[in-house]
Design a protein around this motif. Structure first.
Motif, mmCIF file in Angstrom:
data_model
loop_
_atom_site.group_PDB
_atom_site.id
_atom_site.type_symbol
_atom_site.label_atom_id
_atom_site.label_comp_id
_atom_site.label_asym_id
_atom_site.label_seq_id
_atom_site.Cartn_x
_atom_site.Cartn_y
_atom_site.Cartn_z
ATOM 1 N N ASP A 58 40.457 37.172 31.023
ATOM 2 C CA ASP A 58 39.392 38.132 30.759
ATOM 3 C C ASP A 58 38.907 38.756 32.062
ATOM 4 O OD1 ASP A 58 37.608 39.561 29.236
ATOM 5 O OD2 ASP A 58 36.080 38.002 29.250
ATOM 6 N N THR A 59 38.695 37.914 33.077
ATOM 7 C CA THR A 59 38.239 38.404 34.377
ATOM 8 C C THR A 59 39.289 39.269 35.053
ATOM 9 O OG1 THR A 59 36.853 36.432 34.684
ATOM 10 C CG2 THR A 59 37.416 37.709 36.657
ATOM 11 N N THR A 60 40.545 38.823 35.015
ATOM 12 C CA THR A 60 41.595 39.607 35.673
ATOM 13 C C THR A 60 41.783 40.964 35.008
ATOM 14 O OG1 THR A 60 43.334 38.570 34.324
ATOM 15 C CG2 THR A 60 42.836 37.545 36.449
ATOM 16 N N HIS A 61 41.645 41.026 33.682
ATOM 17 C CA HIS A 61 41.799 42.310 32.998
ATOM 18 C C HIS A 61 40.672 43.270 33.364
ATOM 19 C CE1 HIS A 61 45.058 42.229 29.772
ATOM 20 N NE2 HIS A 61 45.325 41.265 30.621
ATOM 21 N N ARG A 62 39.482 42.751 33.581
ATOM 22 C CA ARG A 62 38.387 43.620 34.012
ATOM 23 C C ARG A 62 38.675 44.176 35.407
ATOM 24 N NH1 ARG A 62 33.222 39.846 32.192
ATOM 25 N NH2 ARG A 62 33.615 39.957 29.950
ATOM 26 N N ILE A 63 39.145 43.306 36.292
ATOM 27 C CA ILE A 63 39.472 43.744 37.654
ATOM 28 C C ILE A 63 40.584 44.779 37.621
ATOM 29 C CG2 ILE A 63 40.413 43.005 39.878
ATOM 30 C CD1 ILE A 63 39.051 40.291 39.391
ATOM 31 N N ALA A 64 41.636 44.502 36.840
ATOM 32 C CA ALA A 64 42.762 45.426 36.749
ATOM 33 C C ALA A 64 42.326 46.766 36.177
ATOM 34 C CB ALA A 64 43.869 44.818 35.897
ATOM 35 N N SER A 65 41.454 46.736 35.178
ATOM 36 C CA SER A 65 40.977 47.983 34.562
ATOM 37 C C SER A 65 40.226 48.840 35.574
ATOM 38 C CB SER A 65 40.072 47.657 33.370
ATOM 39 O OG SER A 65 40.778 46.930 32.387
ATOM 40 N N ILE A 66 39.398 48.206 36.386
ATOM 41 C CA ILE A 66 38.664 48.949 37.417
ATOM 42 C C ILE A 66 39.627 49.545 38.443
ATOM 43 C CG2 ILE A 66 37.006 48.709 39.316
ATOM 44 C CD1 ILE A 66 35.607 46.549 37.613
ATOM 45 N N LEU A 67 40.642 48.776 38.836
ATOM 46 C CA LEU A 67 41.634 49.276 39.786
ATOM 47 C C LEU A 67 42.391 50.471 39.211
ATOM 48 C CD1 LEU A 67 43.059 45.883 41.106
ATOM 49 C CD2 LEU A 67 41.744 47.563 42.421
ATOM 50 N N VAL A 68 42.686 50.432 37.917
ATOM 51 C CA VAL A 68 43.378 51.549 37.264
ATOM 52 C C VAL A 68 42.503 52.799 37.290
ATOM 53 C CG1 VAL A 68 44.207 52.412 35.045
ATOM 54 C CG2 VAL A 68 44.859 50.133 35.810
ATOM 55 N N ILE A 69 41.228 52.638 37.004
ATOM 56 C CA ILE A 69 40.307 53.788 37.022
ATOM 57 C C ILE A 69 40.238 54.386 38.428
ATOM 58 C CG2 ILE A 69 37.892 54.475 36.757
ATOM 59 C CD1 ILE A 69 37.670 52.321 34.556
ATOM 60 N N VAL A 70 40.177 53.531 39.449
ATOM 61 C CA VAL A 70 40.145 54.008 40.835
ATOM 62 C C VAL A 70 41.427 54.766 41.156
ATOM 63 C CG1 VAL A 70 40.186 53.274 43.253
ATOM 64 C CG2 VAL A 70 38.585 52.212 41.658
ATOM 65 N N ALA A 71 42.574 54.222 40.780
ATOM 66 C CA ALA A 71 43.852 54.886 41.055
ATOM 67 C C ALA A 71 43.919 56.246 40.379
ATOM 68 C CB ALA A 71 45.010 54.006 40.591
ATOM 69 N N ALA A 72 43.495 56.320 39.111
ATOM 70 C CA ALA A 72 43.528 57.586 38.385
ATOM 71 C C ALA A 72 42.590 58.619 39.008
ATOM 72 C CB ALA A 72 43.158 57.347 36.924
ATOM 73 N N ALA A 73 41.403 58.178 39.402
ATOM 74 C CA ALA A 73 40.434 59.094 40.009
ATOM 75 C C ALA A 73 40.952 59.649 41.331
ATOM 76 C CB ALA A 73 39.096 58.384 40.219
ATOM 77 N N LEU A 74 41.553 58.798 42.144
ATOM 78 C CA LEU A 74 42.082 59.252 43.429
ATOM 79 C C LEU A 74 43.331 60.105 43.222
ATOM 80 C CD1 LEU A 74 41.603 56.071 45.655
ATOM 81 C CD2 LEU A 74 40.219 58.159 45.576
ATOM 82 N N GLY A 75 44.113 59.807 42.186
ATOM 83 C CA GLY A 75 45.258 60.654 41.892
ATOM 84 C C GLY A 75 44.832 62.054 41.500
ATOM 85 N N LEU A 76 43.788 62.154 40.697
ATOM 86 C CA LEU A 76 43.284 63.458 40.278
ATOM 87 C C LEU A 76 42.685 64.252 41.438
ATOM 88 C CD1 LEU A 76 41.582 62.599 36.876
ATOM 89 C CD2 LEU A 76 43.367 64.312 37.216
#
Length: 240
Positions: A58-76
């Motif tokens: 549960d904790t790792t999925h929250r961390i991974a989800s935040i990292l994905v959002i950061v990657a997408a935002a920086l990609g955009l």
């Protein structure tokens, strides 16, 4: 002594690449179960609610989800601009995947893994405490958004004449197969009112789907094309 009074956080497109790769690694941490007592392929569900391993995932999925959002935002904001239409679709879909995964992981339902669609469907059908329609729908949305993102990335790399498009296409194909199978079987679980054990087959399928998600995020981070800016020249004039 250096003057640090004007120091500020400076984001770079390389931060986005690191975030995508890190998210791929974190989404793969479910493999830790193979070294745990009673773990491995014999389990049908990805993780049992309330267990130490379930809380860990549960904790790792929250961390991974935040990292994905950061990657997408920086990609955009800092990524490449060529073949922008499909690349934009890929980044927005990646961000939607991260947001849906994060929202699901924060809900009080019984499913410790945010992308565990089968668990969400079964819990909803059985009326489990804390289960909600929103959790099930967001789990489905996360799976669909991830698939849309990798497909859009494939088209983008193909239109940019990037040799890496074939590798991404394989990832898209594998993810399409596993995502479809997971959603179909989860639907069967829901309409059967959650009767019976989810079985090893569904657990293996969900693990396989997480592998394809991790590979997609890894590809999004290591392939330079989606991040490399160009100014002028033939590449910048490629059609959308």
């Amino acid at each position: 002594m250096p003057d640090t009074s004007t120091a500020s956080l400076h984001w770079d497109y390389r931060d986005g690449r690191v975030a995508a790769v890190a998210a791929a690694v974190v989404f793969s941490l479910w493999v830790a179960e193979v070294v745990l007592p009673g773990g491995g392929a014999a389990q049908g569900a990805l993780a049992e609610p309330g267990t130490t391993f379930g809380r860990f995932l549960d904790t790792t999925h929250r961390i991974a989800s935040i990292l994905v959002i950061v990657a997408a935002a920086l990609g955009l904001s800092l990524g490449a601009r060529q073949t922008r239409r499909w690349l934009r679709v890929s980044w927005w879909s990646m961000g939607a995947f991260g947001a849906a995964s994060l929202a699901t992981s924060l809900m009080p339902g019984p499913c410790p893994v945010s992308t565990d669609v089968a668990c969400a469907a079964e819990a909803l059908a059985e009326g489990a405490h804390g289960a909600s329609v929103a959790q099930a729908l967001l789990s489905v949305a996360a799976v669909v958004a991830a698939l849309l993102s990798v497909v859009a990335l494939t088209v983008n790399r193909w239109r940019a004449s990037d040799p890496a498009w074939l590798f991404v296409a394989v990832m898209a194909g594998l993810q399409a197969v596993t995502a479809t199978a997971v959603l179909v079987l989860a639907g069967v679980r829901f309409w059967s009112a959650g009767d019976g054990d989810p079985g090893v087959a569904l657990g293996l399928l969900e693990r396989a789907h997480l592998v394809t998600v991790a590979l997609w995020l890894l590809a999004a981070g290591i392939i330079p094309g989606p991040w490399r800016r160009t100014h002028g020249g033939r590449t910048a004039r490629i059609a959308n």
